[in-house]
Every structure is written in structure tokens, then in C-alpha cells.
Design an enzyme around this catalytic site. Structure first.
Site, PDB file in Angstrom:
ATOM      1  N   ASP A 537      19.447-114.600   9.716  1.00  0.00           N
ATOM      2  CA  ASP A 537      20.006-114.865   8.391  1.00  0.00           C
ATOM      3  C   ASP A 537      19.559-113.788   7.419  1.00  0.00           C
ATOM      4  O   ASP A 537      18.652-112.997   7.705  1.00  0.00           O
ATOM      5  CB  ASP A 537      19.602-116.266   7.913  1.00  0.00           C
ATOM      6  N   GLU A 617      19.738 -95.162  39.221  1.00  0.00           N
ATOM      7  CA  GLU A 617      19.730 -95.938  37.971  1.00  0.00           C
ATOM      8  C   GLU A 617      18.912 -95.230  36.890  1.00  0.00           C
ATOM      9  O   GLU A 617      19.268 -95.237  35.717  1.00  0.00           O
ATOM     10  CB  GLU A 617      19.154 -97.339  38.212  1.00  0.00           C
TER      11      GLU A 617
END
Ligand code: GLA
Length: 735
Positions: A537, A617
Site C-alpha cells: 500500500d 543456466e
């Protein structure tokens, strides 16, 4: 044009931003009537909008005498009282000593001041320079009780933002109990709007929902003590046909991290009223004569340029005038977090091996998550004991931090300061330091209890320990977690008549603790978290520039979570990490490249065991880091466009970043699944200069901005599920 003006003759207030106008008027019997909020109306007062009619069963204030057209039940009001003939949702409600609860608010005076008002102990937007904002303080008074209600407005002309909050002063002689004090109310003359809100659950936060307004009340709320995973305190009202690029849109964001309520009522004559603020659930606040109460702030924005335009207003406003952190627009360390790599099972050698790999890959920071303190081998114990677990970290935390610093990496640490486990030294010593309703069994959640941080000695005890560790070990980053809703709401330190204050005092306690953290350690990078995005928020952003967006790291689910979050919050505030597959939350598999593209729309990092990555990777990860660094300035400071969304019937979700100078753009997204005999999907870009020429940095091909925006760009043909989309363009016409 002045940001705020008051016409003495017509008694109309006009608040102006570059592209919006807000008007209200002091009318008969000093009633403050809301006139308008929306697109610029030129130099014109729109009080002609108020048409007085006699309405059946709508009462009239006594002062109106025989005039049956003046009814508070139908007039648009700036801030409605209680028990005075307005039967719609109200902004304020009190209880007086004699048991009555009416409150009639009438205009008393006002003041216009340069700069932006501040709120005591509460987050709020601020003006860096006095001329960035102007404040209007209108005092309404309830003559019978002496209560004064200050309506505070902060006008930020360049940002197209107006903030609102309320300060209540008991200027009477008796105690008044506030039962409801919303931060704002807003009346609209019709119901021709949709409401957009963001609901969800743990690990699936901020799912967008859009619905037409209807008669009666629609509401979103939290009673969990936090802003919550379930509903976000950000709501949009917009035209039925508002799209990403066009249409009128209003945003209402509550800068508060506790219980909230946003109610939208369509009344008997199709007028709409929105109120937003602290939830009246389990809320009362006693005011003795001379005492004040301040509500949290609502940050309002208006855009005529659709939902995309509205989001960009919020992104800019928060980055420039809400988030205080010095990191707000500067590159963030790319981190690896050990949570999904090890959970609670680690020792210092395991952690150091991950840190070494991080260094090798070119990352900037190692973050040690839950499990480093007290007796914390599972989530059943240890919270509250912020002392290092030397069984796991031999030689202590400082030794590990020094070794990681020695690699040239920063060191981050997880804490959960508001909580305690029953199995902890803290709880054994201070069983009364938790929220607990006398004579009742407590509700537990993740085996933990809420500390009673309404008490200063509790806050200080926890913060002394945590700040001591940050200081002693040289911690560079803190992840502040909060892994249960607030319950058992009762504080042993407050009298019986003050128990309705506990929820709000809890939030004030959190803010005070965070304030100490950021003032004592101004260089600390601070990330908020509450089981992922349970406290995402505007209030939290005042303290921390980033918030862990969700515990769900599945790239496909993140598409909707991050999409929903982007409506009200800057992309740079969303913690987003590449994690392992099959994903730990969903069991689903998405390509490594796709996980990186999705995590690049946020504060990028990794959350997996780097020591288990293959050589291939690792090479890919190095490339992902390099590409993130390239687009990072756009993510942190640029304009964001949602080109498509997850709720459209399309096989792709695409978003775009454009630098403020429009010289660079990145188009990112995911093709959801491979198609047999595929369609050619053309996507129209946005935000470019039509006449400028842009080069695709991979293919070398040059396009005009107009072509990219009008003729579209073919998306790559995908094979398999969830394939990544990434284009980068640079302006090359030499201008
Ligand atoms: C919460 C957080 C996670 C992790 C765990 C640790 O769920 O959101 O990222 O830190 O707590 O317990």
C-alpha cells in the site's frame, strides 16, 4: 492560475492541477457542498450543477424553515455528518457523553498555505520544494459539541494529484468518542461509472475486477489489521468505456497499512458517493477537550487519458513525492534470496556457497531470509528472539556478513519485528506483551502471535535488538515481514474504554518502528513484505521503496499479480525474483527466460539455489542480468504502458517501458502458448514520438515511431508454453 483559490462572493473553492479541477461551495446555512472533480472546465464555477428540488421523504435542516428543497439527503456534500437527515453512507460518526451521536458539520473558516500539510506519525505525500504543493485547510464545526473537523487538501499541480485527510479537534468541553472518521468523501452527480478494485488471497494478490456501479453500496475493505492480500486500498472509478488509452478515470489510494474501508453508494436519484478511510470495525477513538485525531491520507488523481494515463500519474507521484528512500530511482542491488533455496535448512557454509555463486554470476547482494535467529528451525518457534542462532551460523552472523562483504557483495537480512512465537524466550519472559483478549483462548496463525506494539516498551525492545544487529554486522538491506493478520485485539496496557483504539495504534506503532529504521539507517535498502504482498500500500511505500509483491513466484501467475499491482503502484516498487521450476507454489513449469522477463518488471533478483544451476543456466542468468541492467533505468524512471492484459482473450500479455525522453523503449511480455498454424499477432506500441526513428537493438531494423504505434509490431512465433517476448529499441535519428 493559482493551485487553490476562494471566491469571496460566490464562496466557491477551486483547486487546480495542470489537468484537473476540483470545486466546492459554501452554501446556505454554511453547508459545504461538493460541486465537481474532473477535467479542466476553464475559468468557470460550476455551481449551476446544483438543482434544488423538493424530494419526497428527504428531510430538511431546521434552519431551512419552509424551504423543502434544501435537503442533505440529496445534496452533494464535501464531508457528511451523522443523524442530520442524510441517509446515505456518512463520513463521520461520534458518540457524545450523553449517548447521542449526531454531528452536523458547517463551514467555519479556511486557510490556504504554501507547501503540503503533514500528518503526525502517518505516511503522507510531501513537497520537496514549497512551490510543489499548496494546502487548503477548511474548518467545519459541529456547534452543539464544539467538535472541529479540518478538511485538509494538498494540491500538487504538476502531478495532477490532490490529497485529502481530516484532522478532528475536540474544541468542546466534553469527551467525544469518534466512531468513524473517513479520510474523504466524494459525491458524483450520476452513476455512469465502473468501479475497479484489486482483490485476492495469499499468493494471488491484486487481481483486477471491474464492475458497473449499482444501486446500494459496493465496498472493499480489510478487517485484518493490515491492508491485506484480500482487498487493496486502491480503487478506481472510470467511465464505462474507459480503456487503457482513453476515458475519464479517478483513482483513490489510501496511504494506510491497517483496516480500511472504501464504500461506494448509488443513491435514490442515481448519484454516487465514495468514502474511504479507516474501517469503523472495532474502531473508536476518544478525544478529551483539546485533543486531536488525524486520519490517514487519500491520494486522488484524475486522468482523461484512460487507465494507463491514471497509472502513470500515480507512478510519477509516488516516485517523486511519496517514496522517501534514496534508492527510489537509483539502481537497486540485484539480489539472491535463500528462502526458496534452503527454507530453514542451512548453515553458514551452505549460505556462503550460494553467495560465492552469486558473485560469480555478477549479482550484487546476498539476502539471508527466515531462520537465522533464536531457536528457529521451523516456523513454530523463535520469533521475537532477535539473537543469532550460532548452531546454524557458526562464529555468528557478523562472520558470515564479513565473508560475504569480502566477496564484494552486499548483505541483506530478513526480520519479522511485529511477531512472537509462543516457543520463544521473549514470550516466556513477557507473556503479556501480546495482543490477547482476557479470559479467552487466542487465535493462532502460522503458530505466531501479534506483539502488542501499541506499547512503546515492546516496540523499543524489538527495535533495539534489530537495530543493534544492523549496526554491529553492517547489514545493507532489511526485508521486514509480517506473516499473520492481527487478531486477539486487546491491549493489556489500555483501559477498557480505549480498546477500540488498538487496531489503529498498532498501525501507528508499525510506522514509528519503521520511521526509526529509516532515520537511524538512511543508507539501508528497505523492502517490505507481508506473506508476499499482504501490505502492498501507499503507506508502506513512504518507508520502503520496494515491497515483495507475492509469495507466488510462478511467472504465469505473476503476470496477473504484477498487472493488477501496476494500476496503482510504480513498477520499481514490486519485488520480483526468478525462482526454480517446477515452481514451489504451483508445481508449474515456465521457461527460465520467461521467468527472467517477468521478474524484470520489478526489482529483479533470484530466489533459488544458485549452486544447483547448470553451466548453461548460469550463462543464461548472466545474460538476463546484463539485459535487466540495460532496461533498469526504464523500469525505475520510465513510463509504463499495459499494451494488453490477462483478461483479454489474447494469447499474449505485453507491456512496454518508455524512457521519459522517449529515446528508448523496451517491449516485454509472454506468449501464453504455442499455436498450430499460428496467427500473426501485431501489437501497437505506445508513448513514442511518431516522427522519430527507432532501431530494434537485436535485429538492427529501423522503424518510425508512428509505424510502431499505428502499424504494429509482429510478436515472435512461439513454440511451447509461456515463451518470452523482449524487444529493445533506441532512437537513432540523431535528434
Ligand atoms: C513470508 C515471505 C517469504 C519468506 C517467508 C519466511 O512468507 O513472504 O518471502 O520470507 O515468509 O518465513
Amino acid at each position: 492560475m493559482k493551485a487553490i483559490s476562494f471566491d469571496e462572493k460566490t464562496r466557491v473553492f477551486s483547486l487546480r492541477t495542470n489537468n484537473s479541477v476540483y470545486q466546492m461551495q459554501v452554501r446556505d446555512y454554511n453547508t459545504l457542498i461538493h460541486l465537481y472533480y474532473g477535467a479542466d472546465v476553464g475559468d468557470c464555477e460550476v455551481d449551476y450543477r446544483i438543482v434544488m428540488l423538493d424530494r419526497g421523504f428527504s428531510g430538511n435542516p431546521y434552519e431551512a424553515g419552509d424551504d423543502r428543497t434544501f435537503s442533505l439527503d440529496v445534496l452533494p456534500q464535501e464531508y457528511s455528518g451523522y443523524g442530520n437527515g442524510d441517509y446515505r453512507i456518512n463520513a463521520m460518526e461520534c458518540e457524545h457523553e450523553d449517548g447521542s451521536d449526531a454531528i452536523a458539520l458547517r463551514y467555519l473558516r479556511h486557510e490556504i498555505k504554501p507547501g503540503k500539510y503533514a500528518l503526525e506519525g502517518l505516511p503522507a505525500m510531501f513537497a520537496r520544494e514549497a512551490d510543489e504543493a499548496t494546502t487548503l485547510d477548511i474548518t467545519l464545526a459541529d456547534a452543539a459539541s464544539g467538535l472541529q473537523v479540518h478538511l485538509l487538501y494538498g494540491v500538487f499541480p504538476k502531478l495532477d494529484v490532490i490529497t485529502r485527510a481530516v484532522r478532528v479537534l475536540n474544541a468542546g468541553e466534553k469527551v467525544v468518542k469518534i466512531k468513524r472518521a473517513m479520510s474523504m468523501a466524494m459525491d458524483f452527480p450520476n452513476m455512469h461509472m465502473d468501479m475497479i478494485h484489486f482483490y485476492g488471497r495469499h499468493a494471488m494478490e491484486r487481481q483486477m475486477e471491474r464492475m458497473p456501479l449499482h444501486h446500494g453500496v459496493a465496498l472493499v475493505e480489510s478487517k485484518r489489521g493490515t491492508s491485506s492480500h484480500q482487498h487493496n486500498p486502491f480503487v478506481i472509478l472510470c467511465d464505462h468505456n474507459a480503456s487503457e488509452r482513453s476515458g475519464s478515470c479517478y483513482g483513490f489510494a489510501l496511504a494506510y497499512s491497517g483496516n480500511f474501508r472504501c464504500e461506494v453508494e448509488v443513491d435514490q436519484i442515481d448519484q454516487t458517493r465514495l468514502v474511504m478511510g479507516i474501517h469503523p470495525y472495532h474502531f473508536t477513538f476518544g478525544l478529551r477537550p483539546g485533543e486531536t485525531f488525524e486520519t490517514p491520507e487519500v491520494i486522488m488523481a484524475y486522468s482523461e487519458h484512460g487507465l494507463g494515463g491514471l497509472s502513470r500519474l500515480y507512478h510519477d507521484a509516488y516516485r517523486s513525492n511519496l517514496i522517501r528512500s534514496r534508492y527510489v530511482t537509483s539502481p537497486r542491488p540485484i539480489l539472491v534470496n535463500n528462502w526458496e533455496a534452503t527454507y530453514f535448512q542451512f548453515d553458514d557454509e551452505k549460505l556462503f556457497s550460494i553467495a560465492k555463486e552469486a558473485k560469480d554470476l555478477g549479482l550484487d547482494m546476498f539476502v539471508l531470509d527466515d531462520g537465522w535467529f533464536g531457536k528457529r528451525d521451523t516456523d513454530c518457534s523463535g520469533l521475537g528472539d532477535w539473537t543469532v542462532n550460532e548452531q546454524k551460523l557458526s562464529g555468528g552472523l557478523k562472520r558470515l556478513v564479513d565473508r560475504v562483504h569480502g566477496l564484494g557483495l552486499k548483505f541483506g537480512l530478513w526480520v519479522e519485528p511485529e511477531m512472537v512465537s509462543e516457543d520463544s524466550e521473549l514470550y516466556r519472559q513477557h507473556p503479556d506483551w501480546v495482543l490477547r483478549v482476557p479470559g479467552r483462548l487466542m487465535s493462532r496463525s502460522r503458530y505466531q502471535l501479534n506483539l502488542d506494539i501499541t506499547r512503546k516498551e515492546v516496540r523499543d525492545h524489538v527495535m533495539d535488538q534489530i537495530c543493534g544487529i544492523i549496526e554491529e554486522c553492517g547489514i545493507d538491506y532489511i526485508k521486514w515481514d509480517m506473516n499473520r493478520s492481527v487478531d486477539n485485539v486487546y491491549s493489556a496496557a489500555l483501559s477498557a474504554d480505549r480498546q477500540g483504539e488498538v487496531f489503529h495504534r498498532y498501525v501507528l506503532g508499525v510506522y514509528e518502528m519503521m520511521e526509526r529504521l529509516v532515520t537511524q539507517f538512511p543508507n539501508l535498502l528497505f523492502e517490505n513484505c507481508s506473506g508476499g504482498g499482504g501490505r502492498f500500500d501507499a503507506g508502506m511505500l513512504y518507508y520502503s521503496p520496494q515491497i515483495w509483491c507475492s509469495d507466488n513466484t510462478d511467472a504465469r501467475d505473476r503476470l496477473t499479480i504484477q498487472y493488477g499491482t501496476s494500476f496503482g503502484y510504480p513498477i520499481s516498487t514490486m519485488g520480483a525474483h526468478v525462482s526454480a521450476c517446477p515452481n514451489h507454489q504451483t508445481g508449474c513449469t515456465t521457461p527460465f527466460e520467461t521467468r527472467a522477463v517477468v521478474a524484470s518488471a520489478g526489482t529483479f533478483g533470484f530466489e533459488l539455489d544458485l549452486t544447483r544451476m547448470t553451466a548453461e543456466e548460469k550463462a543464461q542468468a548472466r545474460e538476463q542480468i546484463r539485459r535487466y541492467r540495460e532496461i533498469e533505468p526504464l523500469v525505475l524512471c520510465g513510463d509504463y504502458y499495459r499494451l494488453t492484459g490477462p483478461y483479454e482473450k489474447k494469447n499474449y500479455i505485453v507491456w512496454q517501458f518508455v524512457s521519459k525522453d522517449k529515446r528508448e523503449t523496451a517491449v516485454c511480455g509472454v506468449m501464453l502458448h504455442g499455436e498450430a498454424n499460428p496467427h500473426i499477432h501485431l501489437i501497437d506500441l505506445d508513448g513514442l514520438l511518431p516522427q522519430a526513428r527507432y532501431q530494434d537493438l537485436d535485429s538492427g531494423r529501423v522503424y518510425s515511431g508512428a509505424a510502431l504505434m499505428k502499424a504494429g509490431l509482429p510478436l515472435p512465433i512461439a513454440r511451447g508454453d509461456c515463451q518470452p517476448i523482449l524487444f529493445r529499441f533506441k532512437r537513432v535519428d540523431g535528434e
